[in-house]
Each structure stands twice: as C-alpha cells, then as structure tokens.
Design an enzyme around this catalytic site. Structure first.
Site, PDB file in Angstrom:
ATOM      1  N   GLU A   1      -9.451  -0.155  -5.453  1.00  0.00           N
ATOM      2  CA  GLU A   1     -10.821  -0.685  -4.695  1.00  0.00           C
ATOM      3  C   GLU A   1     -11.534  -0.140  -3.765  1.00  0.00           C
ATOM      4  OE1 GLU A   1      -9.447  -4.246  -2.784  1.00  0.00           O
ATOM      5  OE2 GLU A   1      -7.776  -3.199  -2.056  1.00  0.00           O
TER       6      GLU A   1
ATOM      7  N   ASP B   1       0.653  -1.066  -0.031  1.00  0.00           N
ATOM      8  CA  ASP B   1       0.071   0.005  -0.010  1.00  0.00           C
ATOM      9  C   ASP B   1       0.751   1.318   0.061  1.00  0.00           C
ATOM     10  OD1 ASP B   1      -2.412  -1.456  -0.267  1.00  0.00           O
ATOM     11  OD2 ASP B   1      -2.545  -1.372   2.121  1.00  0.00           O
TER      12      ASP B   1
END
Lengths: 409, 409
Positions: A243, A141
């Site tokens: 997402e 991330d």
C-alpha cells in the site's frame, strides 16, 4: 541496571492490532504473578491514553482461563491508540504513576510506541521517580530496528502466504476471464508484509509472479513490461503490491489528490495503489484485472496465525516483566536468531532510543535484482516465522486424452 | 427417466472458483469408479471451453490420494471458464461427445452454467444422442433456485463471519483513530454473502453493526443516519456491504463512470462501493473510515472452509453421477433441509430449466425491517451451514481501578 523496585505493574497496548499482541499480555501477566516484587497488575485502556485518562483495569481480577485464552485472541484486548505525547501530558503521566504506585510500565507497540515508552522512561528518570519501563515489540510491519523480527509479523506473513496461494489458484482456474490479479497488502514504509506473500509460491509458475516493495521506486514502464512478460508466458499474472508503494519522486503510487480535486462533481476519493494498478493494466495492456485488498483482516486473522509467532509474543512478554523486575529500564526486548535449521531464537534487550521512531527497511539482499520479487535469502529468513508448512493441496497430473477431431475452427 | 446408458463420463467445472467445488469433483470420481456402467472418466479443461477445444484429461490416471485430497483443495482443479454458448458451438459439442463416446456429462457451476448444461441436454435430445446431463450446484453466491443452499456458500460464509468478527475486534481496539470500517463482500445480484457476515456477531455491540444488501435500494441519507446513530452510541461502526449494492434508480453504488470521464487527467478508475462509502462517511460525518475488500480471497479460503459445506459438496457430486447412471438427465441435484436442530439435509433433483439463468434473492423475511441488517430467521437458516461455532476468544471483564485523581484537564 537500576536497583530493584517493588510496586505495581501497568501494561498498555498501542498501535495497530495484531494476532499476537494479546499473547504478549498473557505472557506478561502469567510471569508477573510469579514475581513477588509485583503488587497489583493493571492494564491501561487504549494505551497511553488510558494512562492519561486514568482509565485502569485490574488484571488480577481476570480468571486465569481468560488470561490463557488471550494467547489465541486477536486484536488488542486492552484497547489501543495512536497518540503522540505533547508537553502538557508529562506531568499528568507522572501523577497517574505516583497515584497508583506504578513501579513497572510495559508498553507493547511499534516504533512510535517505543518512542513514547522512551519518553516516559526519561521523564521518570529526570523527575527521580522510580519506574522501570520496558518496551514489548509488536508490529505486523516488522520494521523495528535491532530485533531479528517482530511479534505479529509471522502471523500476518502466514495469512498473506495462504491468501496469495489460494487466490493464485483462483486466477489459475479462471484465467480465461480474470487474467490479472493485484493483491494490495499493508505496509506504509517498508515492504516486509508484501514480501511475505512469496512464501505462498509453491511452484515456478504459481502465484505470486511479481512483488513490488516500497524500498524500490515504482516505475510504470518497467511494471507494465514485467506484467506483459508473465502474461505472454502464462496467460495470467498475480501481482502483490505494498500500500505504501512510491514512485521515483517519492510520491505514493495512486491516483493523485490533484486528479480528484479536478473532478467537478466533488470529492470522490480514489482507491489505493491496487485499484490504480488495475486501471493501469486494463488501460495499457487491455487485459482484465481485479484487486483484492484484505486490509485489516490480514493483521488480526487468528485462523491463519503462526504458532511460532504466538509463542514468541508470549515469550517477549514474559521476558519484559522479568527484565523490569530485575532492574532494567528504558529498554526493549528483542529476538535474536541463533539458527535457522532448526529454527532457534533467543531474547535480548536493547536501549529504546536505538529503536524509537526508526524504521528497518527490507535490505537490498532480500530483494531480487530486477526489483520485482524477493530473493532466496528473504525466503530463508521468513520461512521459519510462519510456523510450519502450509496445508498440502492436490495437483492433478492432467493426463491428456488423445484428440480424435481436428482443431475447432 | 431415460433408459440406462453405458459409456464414458465427462466432468467440467465452471464459473467462479470456490473452496468446495473440487470436493464435488472428488465425490463424482469416487462414486463413478463404483458404477460399472461408467467407462472412462474424463475431465474437460476450463469448463465447456475444454469440451469445445477437445481438451480432455483422463481422471482414472490420477492417484486416489490426489482425488481424496481434492476434498481439501480450493479453486477449480480442472480449470474454469465464463463462456456463453453460441449457435456455432452446438455441432462441435456433439462431435466431441460422439468422438469420445460420452454418455454422462456433469457440469458444476451456478445459474449460467446450469443454462449451458440445459442447452447441452436439449441438444443431445434433439439430435437423438444418448447423453445424460446432470448439473452439480456450486456457487458462493447461494443464488440458485429450488435448492435450500448451494455448495460453496457455507465456506464463504464462514470466511466472512470470521473475517468480520476479527476485523470488528480490530476496530474495537483502535476506534480512537480507525472509527468506521467498511467491509465489501462479493455478491453481484444477491446479498447472501454479505448477510453471512452477521454470523460473526457475538454480542449486541460487536461487529457487524450494519449490513446492506442489494435486495434493498441504497439510500444515502438513511445510510448516514444509521452510521451516525451507531457511532454516537458506540464510538465505532463496522459496516458490511455488498459489491452489487444499487441505488433507488437501480444503478451500482459507486462513483459513477460519468465522474471519472469528467476527470481531465484521463481514465482513473474509481474503487468500488467500499471506497465510495469510505468517502461518503468521511465527507459527511467527518469520521475516519477505511475499507477492507477481501475479494477473491473469500471464495477460495480453505483455512476458513466449512466442513459441512465440503461434505455436502462431495455428496452432491456422488448423487449427480448416481442419478446420471440411473437414467436422469437435464436435471440438477438439490439440497433439501430436513431439520435445523440437529441440522440434517437430503438431496433432491430438479429440472435444469427451473434453475437456469434465474437468481434467488435473499427473501424479505431474512432482512431486518430497517433494511440495515439481517433477521433472526436468516441467522437460523445460515448458522448450520458454516460448520460449527467459531473459535472462542477471551473477553476481559475489565474491572475498573478506582480513580485517585481528578479528570484530565
């Protein structure tokens, strides 16, 4: 800096697996073997759960060829977990540390894991148990504070750059039927992964054409206008979305739970944002769209891993144990960029509490002013991390043959 | 065999892009340049549509380095299409062939494209126009009749074997939270692609654990029992399914259109079979599941391409033009396996009408008797096609450290 300890080392891995986290473990073990103050080298099976369950393995028993091969092995060889410590766990943790004479605890993970590491360090300190705790940054991330970037990110970025470039060529070839392609990448709270798809763009008209990050609220009308504009110009559109995309109300962009509940046939679960946008485009623009969602494949692809990422992951592992032995504790190793061309990075160290539970978002200057792509600054930041240029492909010049007939009626 | 012609060559690509179809075009061009009977070498832009629209490009104008690089360039460099010829098109096609003095027409594609090629060959024959038409097999679906396998398949198989192995390691590491993983592969009518995921399995307990092909009707109760059985034994399950999975009534396995229609909020489109099964598992077994769907990324991944596949694609291209020049027409080049160890393949040739519009399903002997995996025979068939073993990964022996505490309460 605390006084220097002698004792055993315990290593654990946490959170989502990556292509690079085993490389960090390899770096830790190789360096630990050089350190005379380190006795046994243990691994906890499945992160902090392995500590709680006293499931430890002896890493000095592994062949050095295996430890070396970890540098090229994806996922998390010790097993991982997502587990939040509760009050009852603390005494147990300390019992395990005492029972196995652990002086060094190294925890590789993201911001949740850094919080766990921080709590363990505080616990040891409160109870006067000599334990040096160092966090090893790891997350696809790329959202840890302070560090320039996170091991794991360069590899997922390279995977996505390659995937989107290849998939863009696919759309370019077959646009007469498959016109809009939506690629859904990982990234729950920040858009770093989605942004990295821009590194696959090798020409003004090539994919990706549009990129939407969760740092900006998703506005349906603007999205449809963006898609239509590219479609009118090129006849095809490749769109990369995160997402974790959210609308102006802060809700995830996907068919809502409410919609599903009203379905009298029961409990059908709607797809994520990618499937939702496929439908939005088809319904509103009457253009055929499809969605690719590489999912977990993107975070553990060794074939597409960045060598720079793997090397840096190894380095932060080495530095983590060196710092622990030198007396540091309650800290995380960081990467500090010294120069961009040539790319040079050094390591640093930061207090765990400055990292724990916090999320570094993609900053404003890395996002295009239209909020539908990344900026040049982002490309400059991310390009060195993917470890060299992508493979070169052929581009036909397509010299037109002069027509001899009138146009087809 | 017809009498030998002299004239121009026209090449076109059709259907879904692959990692290998450009390699076939490269083989055609390189070989055509050696053939004295071949004048100009043209490419049609976007398959048969380019012929109809008289959009031709001169491939002799491309640099030989570009033609060579096509061997390593995914997608379809000339552009592709999905287009069914209608009655009005035939005269136009012939006009274009006549106008550009085309004597050789080579069409690379799957069973629909072989039908188009067959119709073009018949048309030329009926109208007494000298045209040798040869089909160049290309499809990731691997479902063309007669040929042992299809160029494009080895590469998508290698991609999926790698992806499922990596993704399986991911599940193995994080099974404490992400327990069931469903990987949805391509394959509308046949299960060849899904079956290839089995090549990623490198141990009795490693992924994939279950494989479902459209050659067998999907039975919900049996599926749930299969999943539960693996889950009870290993605590995790990786399942590979084909996008074209059908139930006992022959209907696609996904939330049906009817369900969507009853949703009063409108037109939400449900995900495919992967998302559907995620829901099925969560609802019925109360286990957390997630879905990866690499989509078009799988068919155009050059990073994961099979070198054997790329080489065979090149070879069938070379053979296609040689055969056309030698006087063959209305035929497709095939691959004939001569031996499995060492792997050896030769080319053959077959009438297009034996291939056009037909689908080769995965045969019974390639599917496990429980209908939830592939057989050893399939693995023997498919293994050579992916072009060598997958990269070696480290496996820790995980020598247990003796417990010193009682179990966690």
């Amino acid at each position: 800096m605390r006084e220097s300890l002698t004792g055993n080392l315990l290593i654990a891995q946490s959170g989502g697996p990556t292509a690079a986290i085993n490389s960090s473990v390899s770096g830790i073990i190789v360096e630990a073997k050089q350190q005379s103050k380190v006795g046994s080298i243990y691994g906890a099976v499945n992160g902090i759960l392995g500590v709680l369950n006293e499931e430890l393995v002896d890493l000095r028993q592994e062949q050095s060829s295996t430890i070396s091969m970890l540098r090229k092995t994806p996922s998390a060889a010790l097993g991982s977990c997502r587990y939040q410590l509760c009050e009852d766990d603390y005494s147990r943790l300390l019992q395990v540390f005492v029972a196995h004479d652990i002086s060094y605890f190294l925890y590789a993970g993201g911001n949740d894991s850094m919080d766990t590491a921080h709590k363990v360090a505080q616990l040891a300190s409160e109870r006067n148990y000599g334990l040096n705790v160092i966090g090893v940054p790891k997350t696809v991330d790329n959202d840890l504070m302070v560090t320039d970037h996170c091991p794991g990110y360069g590899s997922v970025a390279r995977f996505n750059a390659i995937a989107v470039r290849d998939s863009g060529l696919d759309t370019e070839a077959i646009y007469t039927t498959d016109t809009v392609k939506i690629i859904e990448t990982m990234g729950r709270d920040s858009g770093w992964i989605t942004a990295s798809t821009a590194l696959g763009k090798d020409g003004v008209d090539s994919a990706p054409h549009l990129i939407y990050l969760p740092e900006r609220p998703f506005v349906t009308t603007r999205f449809l206008a963006d898609v239509k504009s590219i479609y009118d110009r090129l006849g095809r559109v490749v769109i990369c979305v995160c997402e974790g995309l959210r609308d102006e109300k802060g809700e995830f962009v996907k068919a809502s739970a409410k919609q599903v509940d009203t379905d009298k046939f029961g409990h059908a679960q709607l797809g994520g944002v990618g499937d939702y946008l496929v439908n939005l485009v088809s319904e509103n623009l009457k253009i055929k769209a499809r969605c690719d969602k590489p999912g977990t494949i993107q975070r553990v692809s060794m074939t597409c891993a960045s060598q720079i990422d793997l090397d840096e992951a190894y380095l932060v592992g080495q530095v983590a144990i060196s710092q622990a032995v030198a007396g540091e504790s309650d800290k995380m190793v960081t990467l500090i960029r010294k120069s961009n061309e040539p790319y040079q990075c050094e390591t640093g160290i930061v207090e765990l509490e400055k990292v724990a539970l916090r999320t570094k978002k993609v900053p404003n200057e890395f996002i295009s002013k239209e909020s539908n792509f990344v900026s040049k600054q982002f490309l400059e930041y991310a390009k060195p991390l993917i470890g060299g240029p992508l493979a070169e492909y052929a581009h036909l010049v397509r010299k037109t043959v002069e027509r001899r007939l009138s146009a087809r009626s």
